[in-house]
Each structure stands twice: as C-alpha cells, then as structure tokens.
Design a protein around this motif. Structure first.
Motif, short mmCIF file in Angstrom:
data_model
loop_
_atom_site.label_atom_id
_atom_site.label_comp_id
_atom_site.label_asym_id
_atom_site.label_seq_id
_atom_site.Cartn_x
_atom_site.Cartn_y
_atom_site.Cartn_z
N GLU A 495 39.85 33.64 39.68
CA GLU A 495 39.20 32.68 40.57
C GLU A 495 37.79 33.16 40.94
O GLU A 495 36.84 32.36 40.99
N ALA A 496 37.63 34.45 41.18
CA ALA A 496 36.31 35.00 41.48
C ALA A 496 35.36 34.79 40.31
O ALA A 496 34.19 34.43 40.48
N GLY A 497 35.90 34.98 39.08
CA GLY A 497 35.08 34.77 37.89
C GLY A 497 34.65 33.33 37.75
O GLY A 497 33.51 33.06 37.36
N ARG A 498 35.57 32.40 38.03
CA ARG A 498 35.21 30.98 37.91
C ARG A 498 34.08 30.62 38.88
O ARG A 498 33.21 29.82 38.56
N LYS A 499 34.10 31.22 40.07
CA LYS A 499 33.03 30.96 41.04
C LYS A 499 31.71 31.58 40.62
O LYS A 499 30.65 30.96 40.75
N THR A 504 27.78 29.42 33.04
CA THR A 504 27.78 30.09 31.74
C THR A 504 29.14 29.97 31.05
O THR A 504 29.20 29.97 29.80
N ARG A 505 30.23 29.87 31.79
CA ARG A 505 31.56 29.80 31.18
C ARG A 505 31.76 28.48 30.43
O ARG A 505 32.56 28.38 29.49
N ASP A 515 38.15 39.36 32.99
CA ASP A 515 37.70 40.57 32.29
C ASP A 515 36.23 40.86 32.62
O ASP A 515 35.84 42.03 32.77
N ARG A 516 35.42 39.80 32.75
CA ARG A 516 34.00 40.00 33.08
C ARG A 516 33.86 40.63 34.47
O ARG A 516 33.03 41.52 34.68
N ILE A 517 34.67 40.17 35.42
CA ILE A 517 34.63 40.75 36.77
C ILE A 517 35.08 42.20 36.73
O ILE A 517 34.49 43.10 37.35
#
Length: 538
Positions: A495-499, A504-505, A515-517
């Motif tokens: 969820e943090a990554g989606r925000k 870019t996603r 994984d990026r986070i």
C-alpha cells in the motif's frame, strides 16, 4: 596617549593634615597636601571627605586653599560626612559604602586613586575592601614623609596589625551577602528558581564573574538561556566597574568562509573581492568589553587557531593586513555540543578547548527544571505586558491545566525556555479581554504536542543512523523522512508503494511496489517492522 583625568579620593587627616601653624605649616609633612605635590603624579581632581563639625570643616577649607597654592591645576571637592566613631567598623563601612554607591564614577574618562594614608586604620581597611570588591574602581595610593633635615629627627613611627575577620561583623557580613544576592538576582533576571542545582550554578557563576577575567564556557541545549546568561554576566561585571567596553555577540553557526574571518577579525580594504571598505571586526569591537561566541563548536578550524592567539596574546591580524591590532576582551563561549567529542573527531582544537574551559557551567534544559516552569510563566506574562502595554492572565482552570501539561514527564520542551516564551506569547496574543481561557490552553497544548512528536521522530531517526554508522546528505535525509511518513499511513509495504509510485507504476507491466519500498529502506538499514519505532502513526 592617555587623556583620562586622574581623580583621587581620600579622607582629611584630622591630625596629620593639621600639623604646623602659619608659615611653619609648610615645613611639616601633610599627607593630603603631599599627594598634590608629587612631581610625577598630576591630580586633576581631589574628592576630600571630612567630618561635619566646624573644626574639621575649617581645616578642610584651609587644606583646599593650600592645595591651590602648590597645585593650582587640582580641583578640590569637599564632602562633609557625619561619622560618630571613625573606629567603628560597621559605621565606617556603611558611610563609605554609601558614598561609593552614590558617586558618579566614569571609568571611560577618568582614572581613580584611593588615598589610604589618612584616616583611622578602620577607614583605611574599608577603603581597601571597597577597592578590592570594585565598588570603588580605583588603585590604592599612599604618601609618606621623607627628606627630613638632619636637625629634625625623623619619627620612628609604629605599626598596627588589624585582624580583619568579617565573620565578627554581622552587619558587614549581611551587606556582602546582600551584594552577592543582588548579583545572583541579576543573573537570574529576578526570576525565582526552585531548582537547587541551578541555584548552586548561578551562585558559583556570580563569584567567578566578579573575581576572574578568565574565559567562561556555558554548555546547554538550544534555548536553555546561554545568550541571556552571558549578557547578564557582562552587566554584572560592568556594574562592578570591571569593564569599559560593550557586549558583542555572534552565533558561530552563521560564520562560513571569508565572511567568518572578516566578521571576527576584520579586514583591510581590498583584502578580498568585494572588500571595498575596511572592517573593524567583532573581536576589535569587544575591546575592554565582552565577546560572546555562541555555538563555538561550529567555528571553522582556521578561525579557531586565530581565536586562540587572540585570547592568549590579545593580538591578531585582520584579513589582508600585515600589522597586528590589539583587543583586550573577556570571552564567554556557548555550546550545545560535546566539545571533547568534537576534539576526538578533529572538529575542534584541543588547545583552544583547554584555554576556554577554565570555568565551565552546564545549564539544564527546561524539562530538567520543571519546578521552575511556574515562576517562568509569571515572568513571561510580565514581559509580554511590558512589550504590549497590557496585562494578560490565566483563568484559574486554564492555569492549572497548562501547568499540569507543562510539568508532565512526557513534556519534551525541545526548545527549552525559548519555546516556553513563544508558547506564552501565542496565548497572550490570542487572549480576548486579557484572559487566557481553557480553549486557548487546549489549542496550545495540541500545537506543542505536534511539534514535539515531529522533533522526537527526528531524534529517533538520527539515533538510528548513528547506531548503524550512516552519515547521509540533507537531500537523502529529507527524502527518507518523507517516505517514512507515508509508510506510517499505510497498512502494508504494498500500500505504501502504491501511494509513493502511483504514476510510475502505471507505465510498468508488472509493478512490485513492496520490493521497491524494501530496497529503498534497506539503503538506510531500516526494515518495515522498524518504521513504527522511528515515526509513530499520526
């Protein structure tokens, strides 16, 4: 060239100054007359104290006339003083102390001498005490007979030993205690303090300030009152006639590059690009006064070396000059850093630290002096009233609520007394009808809690980075703090990554936001489970 006038202060010798009648008096040694006859000592003005009886007044007038003959350049000012018993220690001290307290000393334009040859032994001792304590900013001067003709036997004289034990004189002891209390009250600006450790510190600072000109180092967190205390030390020393100059203050954290050298030591015209006019520099401006270097731990190493020379030799070279200038100043330094740790890291000179820490005093933060919060609230209300022209007070319930909050164990007071001052100012400004009510207090408490939460989070993050041995640029630090705040609002890494990667996603066929986070946090050795311990959820 010294253009100052020389002013002597003395007591009429009721016996020694009376010897001889008519022209015969010129063949006798008279100490007050003799003082004005010295070939290598010009007395511009003589302040002559005498008894209030007719006998002493007539003698004083006669002595004044005789001085006009031998030294017409000397102005004689007579001061009648009632003194019932010139051998009574308490009476003499009270009389001469009051004279000194009311005399308009002007050390910038006059040099002072206290004549201790005349008067009783008690009067001479009191003169010494007043000069030693700087109530009279004077040097001591004695006159003595010499050059007797062979047919005039020189009197053998005698000596008297006086046991000066101030403990035996209750009234004098009380006066000295009162003077010291005045000094400590000045250092505290009249703010009552209930903290025993702080009271002991202020008491020692008062004694050091009036007895020593060695550098003073004041340690303590930002906002603890280092600058305020430094200025009070200056005012205390100036009140004792120990300083002729001004108070000069600079925050070393603002000094960088050529401007640091120029600000402190001055420069000549053309010393560097843009130096169109010569500059005196702060060290020179502090001559005969006090230089306060706040946050001295931030001073660059080159400037530290020059400062050390200026402290030890009272001389330094301005930028672009090959001629040294002199400046005799008293140094007070402030720091919120551990200077010994700075020395170990090569950020602060060990020899400079050794020179400035003769007297080191630690100021506790507001959170360590919670018993002093209430009197400081009263002080800030009075200060606000003086600045704004109207008095503001708390409602009873609002005051109790604010005090409970301010003195609680979890009250961080990260900005210390400066933060408390700002808090009272905000409520005082918003108060309608001069009353701070419960709603204002609740709003102020919420504001302080938000500030402290951000500050405590920054502190925890700093501790983590220090523990894992990471030093990062401000750019990375700001980015990391922003990412952590977003993470705290998310239920998972995904969820943090989606925000964080919303735009870019969309361009990726398969986005692995979690994984990026994880990889970003791993750069700083932070796991997802550790985030809450660094920045709590809002």
């Amino acid at each position: 060239m010294n253009d100052k006038k020389t002013v002597a202060i003395g007591i009429l010798g009721s016996k020694l100054d009376r010897v001889g009648k008519g022209e015969q008096r010129w063949n006798k040694w008279r100490p007050t007359i003799s003082l004005c006859q010295q070939p290598d000592l010009m007395i511009d003005r003589l302040e002559l104290i005498h008894g209030d009886g007719r006998w002493d007044t007539d003698l004083a007038l006669k002595v004044k006339e005789d001085i006009a003959q031998v030294s017409p350049e000397t102005e004689v000012c007579l001061h009648s003083m009632k003194m019932t018993n010139a051998w009574d220690f308490e009476e003499v001290y009270a009389s001469l102390h009051d004279f000194a307290a009311g005399y308009p000393f002007d050390p910038d334009n006059e040099n002072y001498l206290t004549h201790i040859t005349t008067g009783t032994h008690v009067q001479q001792i009191v003169w010494f005490l007043l000069a030693e304590s700087r109530h009279v900013p004077a040097k001591l001067v004695q006159t003595q007979p010499s050059g007797f003709r062979d047919d005039e036997p020189s009197p053998a004289g005698k000596h008297v030993v006086t046991d000066l034990d101030l403990e035996r004189y209750d009234q004098i002891a009380k006066r000295f205690q009162a003077e010291r209390l005045q000094g400590t009250e000045l250092l505290k600006s009249g703010i009552a303090t209930r903290n025993a450790a702080f009271n002991r510190t202020i008491d020692q600072i008062e004694r050091v300030s009036v007895r020593s000109n060695a550098p003073i180092l004041i340690c303590g967190p930002t906002g603890a009152g280092k600058s305020f205390l430094a200025r009070r030390i200056f005012e205390l020393k100036r009140g004792r006639h120990q300083l002729d100059g001004t108070f000069v203050e600079v925050n070393c954290a603002t000094l960088r590059g050529d401007s640091a050298m120029s600000t402190l030591f001055g420069h000549t015209r053309g010393a560097f690009t843009g130096a169109q006019q010569a500059r005196e520099g702060l060290l020179r401006s502090a001559h005969k006064g006090t230089l306060f270097l706040d946050e001295i731990g931030e001073l660059p190493l080159d400037e530290q070396a020059m400062l050390l020379k200026a402290i030890e030799e009272k001389k330094f070279l301005p930028m672009g000059s090959d001629k040294e200038v002199e400046s005799d100043f008293i140094l007070i330094a402030g720091t919120n850093k551990d200077l010994r740790a700075q020395v170990a890291q090569g950020l602060f000179r060990e020899d400079l630290l050794a020179r400035i820490n003769t007297w080191t005093f630690e100021l506790p933060g507001l959170a360590q002096r919670t018993e002093d919060i209430e009197p400081n609230i009263d002080y800030e209300l009075q200060r606000h009233a003086k600045e704004q022209g109207h008095m503001v007070r708390f409602n009873a319930k609002a005051r109790r609520r604010y005090l409970e909050f301010a003195t609680a164990k979890d009250a961080a007071w990260t900005g210390n007394f400066r933060e408390l001052s700002a808090s009272i100012t905000r409520m005082g400004t918003l108060a309608d009808g001069g009353r701070i009510d419960l709603d204002l207090v609740e709003g102020e408490m919420n504001r302080l809690n938000r500030d402290w939460n951000v500050q405590s989070s920054q502190d925890r993050l700093s501790q983590h980075l220090e523990q894992v041995g990471l030093e990062i640029d401000l750019f990375d630090r700001l980015q990391l703090e922003a990412v952590l705040k977003v993470c705290c609002t998310a239920a998972s890494q995904a969820e943090a990554g989606r925000k964080l990667f919303f735009h870019t996603r969309l361009a990726k066929s398969s986005a692995n936001d979690s994984d990026r986070i994880r990889k970003f946090l791993a750069r700083f050795q932070i796991s997802w489970s550790e985030i809450q311990s660094l920045i709590p959820r809002q």
